[in-house]
Design a protein around this motif. Structure first.
Motif, PDB file in Angstrom:
ATOM      1  N   MET A  41       0.834  -1.205   0.000  1.00 38.01           N
ATOM      2  CA  MET A  41       0.000   0.000   0.000  1.00 38.01           C
ATOM      3  C   MET A  41       0.863   1.248   0.000  1.00 38.01           C
ATOM      4  SD  MET A  41      -3.339  -0.382   2.329  1.00 38.01           S
ATOM      5  CE  MET A  41      -2.406  -0.242   3.817  1.00 38.01           C
ATOM      6  N   GLN A  42       1.965   1.135   0.723  1.00 39.87           N
ATOM      7  CA  GLN A  42       2.842   2.276   0.892  1.00 39.87           C
ATOM      8  C   GLN A  42       3.358   2.791  -0.447  1.00 39.87           C
ATOM      9  OE1 GLN A  42       3.964   4.518   2.814  1.00 39.87           O
ATOM     10  NE2 GLN A  42       5.571   5.124   1.384  1.00 39.87           N
ATOM     11  N   VAL A  43       3.677   1.862  -1.342  1.00 39.69           N
ATOM     12  CA  VAL A  43       4.270   2.257  -2.617  1.00 39.69           C
ATOM     13  C   VAL A  43       3.379   3.268  -3.322  1.00 39.69           C
ATOM     14  CG1 VAL A  43       5.085   1.423  -4.841  1.00 39.69           C
ATOM     15  CG2 VAL A  43       5.458   0.068  -2.778  1.00 39.69           C
ATOM     16  N   ALA A  83       1.351   5.204  -1.856  1.00 40.99           N
ATOM     17  CA  ALA A  83       0.843   6.179  -0.888  1.00 40.99           C
ATOM     18  C   ALA A  83       1.118   7.617  -1.321  1.00 40.99           C
ATOM     19  CB  ALA A  83       1.471   5.928   0.468  1.00 40.99           C
ATOM     20  N   GLN A  84       0.415   8.491  -0.687  1.00 41.28           N
ATOM     21  CA  GLN A  84       0.514   9.903  -1.037  1.00 41.28           C
ATOM     22  C   GLN A  84       1.838  10.501  -0.575  1.00 41.28           C
ATOM     23  OE1 GLN A  84      -0.721   8.456   1.435  1.00 41.28           O
ATOM     24  NE2 GLN A  84      -1.689   9.773   2.959  1.00 41.28           N
ATOM     25  N   ALA A  85       2.068  11.731  -0.984  1.00 46.88           N
ATOM     26  CA  ALA A  85       3.291  12.414  -0.572  1.00 46.88           C
ATOM     27  C   ALA A  85       3.386  12.404   0.942  1.00 46.88           C
ATOM     28  CB  ALA A  85       3.274  13.840  -1.077  1.00 46.88           C
ATOM     29  N   LYS A  86       4.590  12.263   1.417  1.00 44.05           N
ATOM     30  CA  LYS A  86       4.739  12.123   2.858  1.00 44.05           C
ATOM     31  C   LYS A  86       4.593  13.472   3.557  1.00 44.05           C
ATOM     32  CE  LYS A  86       9.648  12.930   3.153  1.00 44.05           C
ATOM     33  NZ  LYS A  86      10.820  12.610   3.935  1.00 44.05           N
TER      34      LYS A  86
END
Lengths: 180, 732
Positions: free
Chosen positions: A20-22, A24-27
């Motif tokens: 999911m992280q890949v 994911a939105q901008a941190k």
């Protein structure tokens, strides 16, 4: 067998999260990246008294004293920036004796125990003091960071600012919590 | 049946210990080894079968480790690669925009660890919450060099650098400046040391002596638990949860301002915990519940002076099975106990800071605790007053000094197993201390010297000096060394107690006489303090902003440790008749321990952090002195595991999802026949809304259950079981 099943589920769970992280939105930026940006911004809203003798008139010098919490975030922010025609520089030190030649001093949390002494040294100097030590402004510093709801806020000690002779713009004061 | 076997081995251990005495009067223990090894095996091994099994599960363990690493690294690397491209351009943002950015973690307090010349480790409240720890002992399992072991659901043995026991008497514990070390039993009742986990600001653990500042009994370590100040960073909240072990748990906290300058927190907390693993066939009966509530008020009296007032009360009931001796056949009995536990405290602290940097602190508190079951029935009250003053003499010299007085009053109702003479006692202890910090070369070389003089009404004057030197060879590198002395003052039990410890059946291998023998441990009123001189060296480094290392080596020399000496047997003519065999508690033993402790942390990115710890110790090398040491008995003052390892990994998988994993390896506790174990915890936390967090925690996941420690007081150990828990946290 149940153990294996459990481990498998745990593994699956982690890989799922990773996958999911890949996408994911901008941190969210790190705390000190934001604080670095604040620090840079403050310099735009503060006027240093012109009568301060300063050979390096073309520089606006920021100094971090203590254990540097910024990493290289501060350099990233100020790189190539100019404020009022002055280039912004940053340096790091551990010695309280060195801080008097700077325009802005950020006091790291590592210096909490010697804070009062340091503020005493800085009294009546045209130096903007900033820190995220608890109750920094209450203790006599000029601008103190604090956290509210995972967001960064700042408070300004107006009396302390007055003593330094710095002119703080009303815009900055409006956004700050005022300590008097 | 197993319990009786277990007890037989206990008796055997005691007798074997006695047999080591040159002056032994006990001919009947001349062949202690004849007690069938078969029996012992039956008693020791069967409950721990689960532990042996982990060997077969090494694959499981490997997968678990792999999962942590993969999770961590992948997340770390993906973030690292994204960092440049997707970063917000902070430099171009206005102040208003900046104020609107939510940041990942906002550290409230800095740990100036690099400047401490001691083996100090800090657990932050944030780390504890992410770990899913549900009790303070759970949280302490993350600390390098601490041995934390469950005896049963509500009893823990916690110690640093050896000498572990359920009354581990060389570790001082404080909660918000109030000592929770029991002067009656010399130890900490961990079941009542609890706070709202969300309120913990930090737990500081100092391994090694801390007596110069903290006073007697800070011999092998000091654990300092601090709760958050109410106010700015806290909110009103509700937590409810349930799980396989903790049937129900709930907490409610109010946080709000009081007047212009103060803030108040009021909380209540309740839990109901199940029995630990009962798969060995015995109904473990160690379920327990507890409710507690309290408040903390922090306010400013003026610009420079602050006041804190706080109080807690608690009440609960904890069950356990005890194996107790019985002078009548069959000479041991199993007691099913329900202990009533109550207590409370109130503390006020006033501090004033002057413009010149002088700081004065006055603290006063009252603390009381009571427990009641057939095994022990006591109540204790403590009154304490402390004063502390710190000031800078010059830019190179800082001074801290202070003093205090404490009065303890306790009352022990004599029972079958424990009695005290006198049953009631009031005793005081006073102390003064001073410590100077001198920067020989500012920011490079620093010397700390100090001493504490402590006057104990029962043991006289104790001097506890220490010297530390700290050197920064380069920025971010710290080397330190120290020498310190600390004492453990005798407890009431050591001086005035009488413990009925075993009954040896007549006409048995150990007792060929036709009447039973009652073995009684007796405190001796001449008993002095145990004392320690410790030598420590350490190195600490911040290799980069992301990596920190901490290594400590220690050598500890103990003198006048507790020991046992067999007295003259006495004949008791009561019916039924028995022989009393008194065993006197003395302090005649010496010991040495040495070891290394390592802690490392690595933040691979803002969202991923690993923490690694390893400790190794060589215990009790070169035992010396007369008598039988407590440490040589099976379950008193265990040297503990020689190796411990732990890995903690936390990742922000998404902005609002946190996954935290822990793996722990604890070596065997050889003397107790406890095998080594590997276990792991996993917590998933999901911040659904800014006000709502859901979390699921699994603890001790790698095995169905494992046994960690054996009590010295007959309390039957139960297996720490795999358990799951779900929590809902709502900010109101």
């Amino acid at each position: 067998m149940r153990r294996l099943i459990f481990t498998f589920v745990a593994l699956l769970c982690l890989s799922f999260c990773t996958a999911m992280q890949v996408g994911a939105q901008a941190k969210a930026p790190s705390e000190y990246a934001v604080k670095a940006a604040f620090l840079y911004n403050f310099t735009k809203f503060v006027e240093w008294p012109p009568d301060v003798p300063d050979e390096k008139d073309s520089l606006l010098q920021i100094c971090v004293i203590g254990e540097n919490p910024f990493g290289n975030e501060l350099e990233n922010i100020i790189e190539g920036m100019k404020v009022g025609g002055k280039s912004v520089t940053v340096s790091y030190t551990r010695s309280a004796e060195e801080i008097l030649s700077y325009d802005v001093v950020f006091i790291a949390q590592s210096e909490e125990s010697t804070l009062d002494r340091m503020l005493k040294i800085l009294t009546n100097r045209a130096i903007l003091t900033v820190s995220d030590i608890d109750d920094f402004a209450e203790r006599g510093g000029t601008i103190g960071f604090f956290a509210e709801d995972d967001r960064i806020r700042f408070e300004i000690n107006v009396d302390a600012a007055e003593e330094t002779g710095l002119q703080i713009s009303s815009k900055l004061l409006r956004l700050a919590r005022i300590v008097d | 049946m197993e319990i009786i076997l277990e007890e037989l081995t206990n008796i055997e251990a005691v007798l074997m210990g006695m047999n080591l005495l040159k002056s032994s009067h006990m001919e009947f223990v001349s062949e202690p080894h004849n007690i069938s090894t078969e029996l012992r095996r039956g008693a020791c091994w069967r409950p721990f079968q689960g532990v042996k099994e982990y060997m077969m599960n090494s694959l499981t363990v490997r997968i678990f480790v792999f999962a942590i690493l993969v999770g961590g690294f992948l997340n770390g690397s993906t973030w690292a690669s994204q960092a440049g491209s997707e970063d917000l351009d902070l430099a171009q943002m206005s102040l208003e925009d900046l104020m609107d950015i939510k940041v990942t973690s906002v550290s409230k307090k800095a740990e100036k660890l690099s400047d401490a010349a001691a083996a100090i480790y800090v657990l932050t409240g944030e780390e504890i919450r992410k770990s899913g720890a549900r009790t303070i002992p759970d949280a302490l399992r993350m600390v390098p060099g601490l041995h934390v072991a469950n005896i049963d659901g509500s009893t823990w043995a916690i110690s640093a650098r050896g000498f572990n026991a359920s009354f581990s008497n060389k570790l001082l514990v404080l909660i918000d400046g109030r000592t929770v070390y029991s002067p009656l039993f010399s130890g900490v009742w961990w079941d009542v040391q609890d706070v709202l986990m969300e309120d913990i600001d930090r737990i500081e653990v100092i391994r090694g002596p801390g007596a110069t500042l903290w006073g007697a009994n800070a011999v092998n370590g000091v654990i300092n638990i601090t709760t958050k100040q109410p106010g700015k960073s806290q909110e009103t909240m509700l937590v409810v949860g349930s799980g396989t072990y903790e049937r129900g748990a709930g907490a409610l906290r109010y946080n709000g301002p009081v007047g212009n300058n103060g803030s108040l927190r009021v909380y209540g907390k309740y839990f109901d915990r199940n029995e630990f693993d009962a798969s060995s066939g015995i109904d473990t009966k160690d379920d327990w519940w507890m409710g507690r509530g309290g408040f903390r008020y922090d306010g400013a009296l003026s610009d420079l002076s602050d006041i804190t007032v706080q109080s807690d009360v608690y009440n609960g009931k904890a069950g356990a099975n005890y194996v107790v001796p019985d002078i009548n056949a069959p000479y041991t009995t199993v007691l099913q106990e329900q202990t009533d536990i109550t207590g409370g405290n109130i503390l006020a602290r006033f501090s004033r800071q002057s413009q010149s940097g002088n700081q004065h602190t006055v603290q006063v508190y009252f603390d009381q605790a009571a427990r009641k079951d057939t095994w022990v029935d006591f109540s204790r009250k403590t009154y304490d007053l402390d004063y502390q003053h710190s000031f800078g003499v010059s830019s190179q010299l800082d001074v801290i000094w202070g003093g205090g007085y404490r009065v303890n009053h306790d009352k022990v109702t004599s029972g079958l197993y424990i009695s005290m003479n006198p049953t009631e006692r009031t005793y005081g202890l006073g102390n003064i201390f001073a410590q100077i910090d001198y920067a020989i070369v500012p920011n490079r070389l620093e010397l700390t010297l100090g001493t504490k003089l402590e006057y104990h009404e029962l043991t006289d004057l104790e001097i506890q000096p220490s010297g530390h030197i700290l050197w920064h060879p380069a920025r971010d590198h710290t080397l330190w060394a120290s020498v310190s002395r600390a004492v453990r003052t005798p407890s009431r039990v050591d001086r005035e107690g009488e413990l009925f410890i075993a009954a040896v059946p007549p006409l048995s291998l150990a007792n060929p006489t036709p009447i039973p023998v009652k073995v009684v441990f007796r405190g001796i009123s001449e008993n002095r303090s145990e004392n320690l001189v410790a030598y420590e060296v350490g190195y600490r480094s911040t290799l980069s902003n992301r990596i920190t290392l901490d290594v400590t080596g220690f050598y500890s020399r103990y003198n006048d440790l507790l020991s046992l000496a067999i007295g003259e047997p006495e004949f008791d003519e009561n019916y039924p008749a028995y022989i009393i065999l008194p065993v006197d508690i003395m302090n005649t033993r010496d010991a040495e321990t040495y070891g290394v402790e390592f802690a490392g942390a690595w933040k691979t990115s803002e969202r991923v952090e690993f923490k690694l710890s390893y400790s190794h110790q060589w215990s009790y090398a070169g035992f010396g002195g007369e008598g039988v040491s407590f440490g040589s008995l099976k379950s008193f003052e265990s040297p503990g595991p020689s190796n411990q390892f732990s890995l903690y990994a936390t990742t922000e998988v998404r902005r609002n999802i946190n996954v935290t994993t822990q793996i722990r390896y604890v070596d065997e506790v050889e003397r107790q026949g406890i095998s080594s174990y590997v276990t792991g915890d996993l917590r998933l936390g999901w911040q659904v809304l800014p006000q709502l967090e859901l979390s699921v925690t699994g603890q001790d996941l790698l095995e169905k259950s494992h046994t960690e420690f054996i009590s010295e007081m007959g309390r039957i150990s139960t297996g720490v079981e795999r358990r799951f828990h779900a929590d809902l946290k709502l900010a109101l």
